[in-house]
Design a protein around this motif. Structure first.
Motif: not given
Length: 380
Positions: A338-360
């Protein structure tokens, strides 16, 4: 500043963030000590019991789902607090403290709330105690303690649930996820390049992560083989003896099945980048590393500390939770086509509020500790 990072040796979920934060603090010019929490209390028997109990629960997740919720109670928190402060633990912890003289203590386990903070308060030590909720979306009731100087958790959902259990809001900080050093400072390859680098085929790829203990089955592999799906499967980690035997039998039965078992790897980011989906039990490190690299996660065995991940996925649409092997393959089979589901997943990742940074995160710890130490000096 000299920072102590204490962990519990029950899987990799607690020692990994302790080491990641220690590395970050060292990069920022501070000094650190990383220690097994039970070793600071001279409690080797409890340490062995904790480790063996966790391995047992991984072998029997249904048993874990029944037992751990019952053990996670305010009554047990009071019991641990009482025995922790009315035993040899304060004396032995004081000896460790005097030998290491940390300016602050960060515990990457919920025992910060019901054991370490009460012991520090009992001894009257002038050192802040911080708890990092390593399960990222959840803090057990055993870890709830508003006398903690700070409770760090990576998600808004985790903060909400901690407050629901009774943690005062002003003691909670949402922090970045503490990525391992090699993941933070390594160039991230594109999917096709990662597959080429690892000698994999360019087809739909599932990464099975069995966690630090390497405990699992071949049920998922059997279902993929049964449906004759054009996938390749990678299983990472050092397999337990029982799991290794199951994999050996599967290979003998299906010698042409595209299964890769590289064992323990120190470049897990390359394998995550090479996959389309990662699957396994909801270990915090494997889950969050997958989300950092924008790969959806299918949780195949939902342990008690990870139960709120279902709510997290419902809120952010970056993964699935499914215990049934057949339904797991149903979900991924639908997603793979399902290419549409895969595109929606990419959009969901773009708006994920969690940050990743051990230095910060390390800077946050230092700033909070300095504020508290200055306040204590002013109060004195």
């Amino acid at each position: 500043m000299h920072i102590a990072f204490l962990y519990v040796d029950a899987g990799k979920g607690h020692i990994t963030p302790a080491k990641a934060l220690s590395d970050a603090a060292l990069r920022l010019g501070h000094t650190t000590v990383v220690a097994n929490l039970f070793e600071t209390l001279k409690a080797p028997i409890i340490n062995r019991m904790s480790k063996s109990n966790w391995r047992l629960m991984l072998h029997y997740p249904r048993l874990e789902a029944f037992i751990d919720p019952k053990q996670d109670s305010r009554f047990n928190a009071r019991m641990i607090r009482f025995f922790g402060t009315h035993s040899h633990a304060p004396k032995d912890f004081k000896a460790w403290y005097d030998a290491n003289t940390p300016d602050c203590i960060v515990v990457t386990h919920f025992l910060a709330g019901c054991l370490i903070q009460p012991i520090v308060a009992h001894l009257g030590l002038p050192v802040p105690v911080f708890e990092y909720a390593a399960d990222v979306v959840f803090t057990p009731r055993l870890g709830i303690n508003s006398d903690l100087d700070r409770l760090y958790i990576c998600t808004q959902l985790g903060k909400e649930l901690a407050m629901r259990f009774g943690q005062r809001e002003e003691t909670i900080s949402i922090c970045p996820f503490p990525l391992k050093t090699q993941m933070m400072h390594t160039e991230i390859p594109q999917k096709q390049q990662a597959r080429k680098n690892l000698g994999l085929q360019d087809r739909f790829t599932v990464l099975l992560n069995l966690g630090g203990e390497g405990i699992g089955t071949t049920d998922f592999l059997e279902e993929v083989q049964k449906r004759n799906l054009d996938w390749q499967i990678i299983t990472v980690g050092t397999l337990s003896s029982g799991t290794k035997l199951q994999y050996k039998h599967f290979r003998e039965k299906y010698p042409s099945f595209p299964l890769y078992t590289p064992g323990f790897v120190d470049n897990i980011q390359d394998y995550i980048c090479a996959c389309d989906v990662q699957a396994g039990k909801a270990g915090a490190n494997s889950l969050m590393e997958s989300l950092y690299l924008k790969r959806p996660f299918l949780i195949s065995s939902l342990l008690y500390p990870a139960k709120p991940t279902t709510q997290f996925f419902a809120r952010h649409k970056v993964g699935w939770v499914e215990n049934s092997v057949k339904k797991q393959v149903d979900v991924l089979q639908s997603y793979s086509g399902d290419e549409r589901a895969q595109r929606e997943m990419e959009t969901a990742f773009a708006s994920l509020p969690t940050t990743f940074d051990s230095d910060a995160f390390a800077r946050m710890i230092v700033e909070d500790a300095e504020k508290l130490l200055r306040k204590n000096v002013a109060d004195d």
